[in-house]
Design a protein around this motif. Structure first.
Motif, short mmCIF file in Angstrom:
data_model
loop_
_atom_site.label_atom_id
_atom_site.label_comp_id
_atom_site.label_asym_id
_atom_site.label_seq_id
_atom_site.Cartn_x
_atom_site.Cartn_y
_atom_site.Cartn_z
N GLY A 1 9.95 7.90 -1.52
CA GLY A 1 8.91 7.10 -0.86
C GLY A 1 7.82 6.60 -1.79
N ARG A 2 8.00 6.84 -3.09
CA ARG A 2 7.00 6.38 -4.05
C ARG A 2 7.63 5.36 -4.99
NH1 ARG A 2 2.41 9.51 -5.26
NH2 ARG A 2 2.16 11.32 -3.91
N TRP A 3 6.78 4.39 -5.41
CA TRP A 3 7.21 3.46 -6.46
C TRP A 3 7.07 4.16 -7.80
CZ3 TRP A 3 9.86 -0.67 -5.34
CH2 TRP A 3 9.70 -1.26 -4.05
N VAL A 4 8.14 4.11 -8.58
CA VAL A 4 8.15 4.79 -9.88
C VAL A 4 8.71 3.83 -10.91
CG1 VAL A 4 8.46 7.05 -8.81
CG2 VAL A 4 10.48 5.73 -9.50
N ARG A 5 8.55 4.19 -12.15
CA ARG A 5 9.16 3.41 -13.22
C ARG A 5 10.55 3.96 -13.51
NH1 ARG A 5 9.07 5.97 -18.28
NH2 ARG A 5 7.78 7.83 -18.38
N ARG A 6 11.39 3.11 -13.96
CA ARG A 6 12.69 3.57 -14.42
C ARG A 6 12.54 4.13 -15.82
NH1 ARG A 6 16.22 -1.59 -13.71
NH2 ARG A 6 17.92 -0.16 -14.27
N ASP B 1 0.81 -1.22 0.00
CA ASP B 1 0.00 0.00 0.00
C ASP B 1 0.84 1.27 0.00
OD1 ASP B 1 -2.61 -0.97 -0.18
OD2 ASP B 1 -2.64 -1.48 1.95
N GLU B 2 2.06 1.16 -0.48
CA GLU B 2 2.88 2.36 -0.59
C GLU B 2 2.46 3.13 -1.84
OE1 GLU B 2 7.01 1.63 -0.27
OE2 GLU B 2 6.82 0.33 1.51
N PRO B 3 2.63 4.44 -1.82
CA PRO B 3 2.15 5.26 -2.93
C PRO B 3 2.78 4.87 -4.27
CG PRO B 3 2.74 6.61 -1.04
CD PRO B 3 3.25 5.23 -0.75
N MET B 4 2.03 5.17 -5.34
CA MET B 4 2.46 4.86 -6.70
C MET B 4 2.46 6.17 -7.49
SD MET B 4 3.31 2.12 -8.35
CE MET B 4 2.68 1.10 -7.02
N SER B 5 3.52 6.45 -8.19
CA SER B 5 3.56 7.69 -8.95
C SER B 5 2.52 7.66 -10.06
CB SER B 5 4.96 7.91 -9.55
OG SER B 5 5.18 7.03 -10.65
#
Length: 975
Positions: A271-276, A231-235
């Motif tokens: 603190g957010r999941w991002v794409r490379r 449940d961590e934030p997603m960009s």
């Protein structure tokens, strides 16, 4: 350092979770609202992987009483087993079937639940046909589900459902009051699927809700991804990127996230999941690619566990899976733990494992090396074979595994056993699907088996011409095989002829059958079957003398046939003779025993009773028709032959229409037209009766849509189904002066009768055709029609046809101005119809006779007779013709002869028109009860008329009435 903190780093997530249920609030609310007010049918539709199953599971998880909901799914097999999804839904919900106290009907469930055999009643007697067996099974299943407390049935992936399952779902919603939830892919539903009827027809009081599951939005995509990553934030950009590459399909999103997780392609920033960078990440274009890449990262035991589960396809325990994989149970268990943790497999409440998604299962199966796949199929087949179960589901499973293992001989054996079990269960579609493969295989490997296999074809699943064409091509190839001996080749020709007749390629079919008979022993089963096909009239252009030839050949060898064959062939000969107008058919019919030589032939007794009863009505033996049909209805109720029971009921309704028993007839026919247990042609026949009744009680405007619909639906049928609807609609059109339409329809139908040279079926169409020709001033054709009708009836004593012919002669004489002769002929026709009895037609003939009397100047006689006709129509409830006759009386200012103290006309010592009718029926040998039925009078009234006749003729017996009537010329006009 600050700049360094902004760089993207592959960071291993703490764990990867199963995705949370995201979005779908509107769809879930719709599902809840529909099922809150049962009964309801909910259609959950959407593409593969869109989340239909998850939506249903989330709904079910929130139900307070989950025991009332049965859940099943349809496997993606080419030949799904009969009612498999329903059986799979019921089985885990019932732990002790004995406590349910089921009726004897539940004995039919033995074939589906062999493990319950000791707790179920004995199996019922064989049903009359596959359709009846299927519906008996349906009723037993509904009883079982109701007794178990079920209120809702959920069936997933019904685009893969077998025909019997779809029929059961229709039956369930029409009869049980239970709610139904089905999920399916709209693009995978065939155009002719019964599933479409769930969305187009439902019984009154059943709500229908269609829930279309759409792709996830960008925000919902991000929420689903986040739920898998603690449940961590997603960009937003990452969510948009994944949404664009997966089209918002939840399964594709989940598989992509899992793959990126396993690749360590996920990065975190602030603190957010991002794409490379886009160049550094590749989202697979399909679920298949994602699954394959994920599997490549798993250990060997897990891959094997996945391959075994894909081969078995059904939910399986770990011991069976270990046997199929030929691995120790410990290694299989460890592989299953990893596969379940990875979200590829799931375990149900019984501990059985299966793929979470069919797409993943198919991907793994297709990626398994073929030699390894075949080896697993063979081990699975031998494991299941050793368990000794005999249900259709088990046999279908054996056939599938042996076939995929390349063990053709064993596959052939079990596939044929599955066919026999499917036919016993009434699942003709599954049987035909297996037969396609078996016949194709036998054509090259075992041509001597082709005829036997083809004889099992029920044609239930044949839509369009493709399957007929393939089967015909296969059989033609076998016939041309030079290695086949003469008798075997002839046996295949018999089946080829039968298929061609089903295909309505009559000329070729008859030719193949005739060639086959020439090469077969005369009394062999194949020769008898071929001659039975050749002898029955089918309403084609084939000359009647051809059918007569084969009827004579069959009749000549009846005594040489074994009892079972003799029973069936005797019925066919009687039927064929009667359809050709040969009275000898009744003598042959009398040789059919009341009880068959074996219990398996009881359905044939019912079939014979219906056919003979229907033909008795065509001939005009109406009381015989009622007797046979009533006895058959009792038999069908006793032995639970519900399909034949429906046929008996609609035929009794038809008999009631003909004999003037119209009280409650409209309600009875209306019930039959919506009864899913009766055949399509029975429902059409009920519509015909209802339409004719509407024509005389409500008028042309009300009746035309119904009758037009019946004519359209019978246009492609044989003449035997098409002639009466055409006559009824043409009669209606003449009543509203649409003469050209009546000419076109009656001309086409009359020409059909003439080509068949089967004039016994002209009784309904000839009078209306004649009237249309005369009103169009086509006198020569009218004269030829009557002459052809008379020639066609030479030697045929059918009372209905004789009365109709007399009516035609009367109409022609009237048109020529021969009024006295016409009146006498109409009187004879009226008496003939009354003797059947067919009171409505008798009154129509009397109305025409009165018209001739008026035209000849016999005004008083015409008025008296027309008044009686008006009284008769009114008593029948024929409001439209009663109004017509009443208006005619008023127009002419005709006053019936003065009435005596009792209100009836006074005739002194002369016989009244009613008494003349009674005399004619007495001369015909009718009893008072039969006369009462014919004239729609009470027996007391008929007795009074007979006593009055005896007094007026000064005779003392009924025989003396006949003699005196001839002496006084009271039967003048009878020919």
């Amino acid at each position: 350092m600050a700049a360094e903190a902004q760089r993207d780093h592959p960071v291993p997530a703490p764990s990867l979770f199963r995705p949370r249920f995201v979005g779908r609030r509107h769809e879930l609310d719709a599902l809840r609202a529909a099922l809150a007010q049962p009964p309801a049918v909910v259609l959950v539709e959407g593409e593969a992987g869109i989340g239909k199953s998850r939506l249903v599971r989330e709904f079910l998880a929130a139900q307070p009483d989950q025991r009332s909901v049965l859940v099943g799914g349809c496997p993606p097999f080419r030949a799904p087993y009969t009612l498999g999804p329903v059986v799979d839904a019921i089985r885990p919900a019932i732990t002790d079937v004995a406590r349910l106290r089921l009726s004897s009907l539940s004995g039919a469930l033995r074939q589906l639940f062999p493990e319950w055999a000791s707790a179920l009643p004995p199996a019922p007697e064989p049903a009359e046909d596959a359709g009846a067996a299927r519906h008996r099974l349906f009723r037993a299943l509904v009883e079982l589900m109701t007794a178990a407390g079920a209120t809702t049935l959920v069936v997933e992936d019904v685009h893969w459902a077998d025909e019997a399952t779809l029929e059961f779902l229709l039956f369930l919603v029409s009869r049980s009051g239970m709610s139904l939830v089905v999920s399916y892919r709209p693009d995978d539903v065939p155009a002719d699927s019964l599933l479409l009827r769930l969305s187009s027809w439902l019984p009154v009081g059943t709500a229908r809700v269609r829930v279309s599951v759409a792709p996830l939005t960008v925000a919902e995509t991000g929420a689903l991804m986040s739920s898998m990553l603690s449940d961590e934030p997603m960009s937003a950009s990452f969510a948009e990127f994944v949404r664009a590459h997966t089209d918002g399909v939840p399964l594709a999103i989940e598989e992509s996230v899992r793959l990126m997780y396993e690749r360590a392609d996920l990065a975190r920033r602030n603190g957010r999941w991002v794409r490379r960078h886009l160049a550094d990440i590749a989202v697979p274009p399909t679920v298949r690619d994602a699954v394959l890449e994920r599997i490549a990262r798993l250990d060997a035991d897990t891959v094997q566990a996945l391959r075994g589960a894909a081969v078995l396809a059904d939910p399986v325990d770990e011991a069976t899976l270990a046997t199929v994989l030929d691995l120790p149970v410990g290694r299989v268990r460890s592989g299953l733990v990893v596969a379940i943790s990875a979200g590829l497999l799931q375990a149900d409440q019984r501990g059985l494992v299966s793929f979470r998604h069919v797409l993943a299962s198919r991907t793994v199966y297709e990626a398994t090396p073929p030699p390894e796949r075949r080896a697993m199929h063979l081990r699975a087949a031998r494991e299941y074979e050793g368990r000794g179960q005999q249900s259709l589901a088990w046999l279908a499973r054996l056939a599938r595994h042996f076939g995929a293992a390349g063990e053709t001989a064993t596959w052939f054996h079990h596939a044929e056993r599955a066919i026999d079990a499917a036919l016993l269960a009434g699942d003709e579609t599954t049987a035909d699907t297996f037969l396609d493969d078996l016949i194709a295989y036998a054509a090259s490997a075992a041509p001597d088996q082709v005829a036997r296999l083809t004889s099992k074809t029920a044609f239930a699943s044949f839509t369009g011409d493709d399957r007929y064409r393939r089967l015909v091509d296969t059989l033609c190839g076998v016939v041309d095989d030079p290695g086949l001996d003469t008798v075997a080749r002839a046996e295949v020709r018999v089946e080829l002829g039968r298929v061609l007749l089903h295909r309505e390629d009559f000329e070729r079919g008859y030719a193949e059958l005739e060639r086959a008979v020439a090469d077969l022993p005369p009394t062999s089963p194949a020769a008898t079957s071929a001659m039975s096909l050749l002898c029955l009239p089918r309403g084609t252009d084939r000359p009647a003398d051809k059918e007569r030839y084969w009827l004579d050949r069959l009749a000549a060898q009846l005594d040489d046939l074994p009892p079972v064959a003799r029973f069936s062939v005797t019925a066919d000969v009687a039927l064929g003779l009667l359809m050709l107008g040969d009275r000898e058919g009744w003598a042959v019919a009398s040789r059919i025993p009341d009880a068959p030589p074996t219990s398996q032939l009881w359905p044939q007794i019912a079939r014979v009773g219906i056919n003979m009863g229907a033909l008795a009505l065509v001939w005009g033996h109406n009381e015989e028709a009622r007797r046979r049909m009533t006895a058959t209805l009792a038999l069908t109720e006793q032995r639970q032959y519900h399909r034949y029971g429906g046929l008996a009921r609609v035929n009794l309704a038809h008999i009631d229409w003909a004999t003037g028993r119209w009280d409650g007839l409209a309600e009875r026919t209306a019930a039959i037209t919506v009864d899913p247990e009766v055949s399509r042609m029975s429902r059409i026949e009920a519509e015909l009766v209802a339409g004719q009744l509407e024509l005389v009680t409500g008028g042309p405007a009300r009746a035309e849509p119904r009758l037009r619909g019946v004519v359209e639906q019978t246009a492609a049928a044989s003449i035997y189904e098409a002639v009466e609807p055409a006559a009824a609609l043409a009669t209606l059109w003449l009543a509203v002066d649409r003469i050209d339409d009546a000419l076109a329809l009656s001309g086409e139908t009359m020409a059909w009768v003439a080509r068949c040279d089967n004039w016994i079926f002209a009784s309904e169409i000839a009078p209306v055709r004649l009237d249309a020709l005369l009103r169009a001033d086509r006198h020569r054709e009218a004269t030829e029609l009557v002459a052809d009708f008379a020639a066609g009836m030479v030697g045929c004593p059918a009372p209905a046809s004789r009365a109709a012919l007399t009516r035609c002669r009367a109409r022609l004489a009237e048109h020529r101005g021969e009024l006295s002769r016409a009146a006498a002929l109409y009187a004879r026709a009226s008496a003939g119809f009354a003797a059947l009895p067919r009171p409505y037609d008798a009154l129509l003939a009397s109305e025409s006779r009165a018209r001739c009397q008026f035209a000849a100047g016999a005004t008083q006689a015409g008025a008296d007779l027309l008044a009686e006709v008006h009284e008769g129509f009114s008593a029948l409830g024929a409001l439209v013709p009663a109004a017509r006759v009443g208006a005619e009386l008023a127009r002419r200012g005709a006053v019936p002869r003065r009435r005596g103290p009792g209100g009836r006309p006074s005739y002194g010592d002369r016989l009244s028109p009613r008494e003349l009718q009674v005399v004619r029926l007495v001369v015909a040998g009718r009893t008072n009860r039969q006369i009462a039925d014919a004239l729609v009078l009470s027996r007391q009234t008929v007795g009074s008329h007979v006593r009055s006749v005896l007094r007026k003729l000064r005779v003392a017996s009924r025989t003396a009435i006949a003699v005196r009537a001839v002496e006084l010329g009271l039967l003048e006009g009878d020919e």
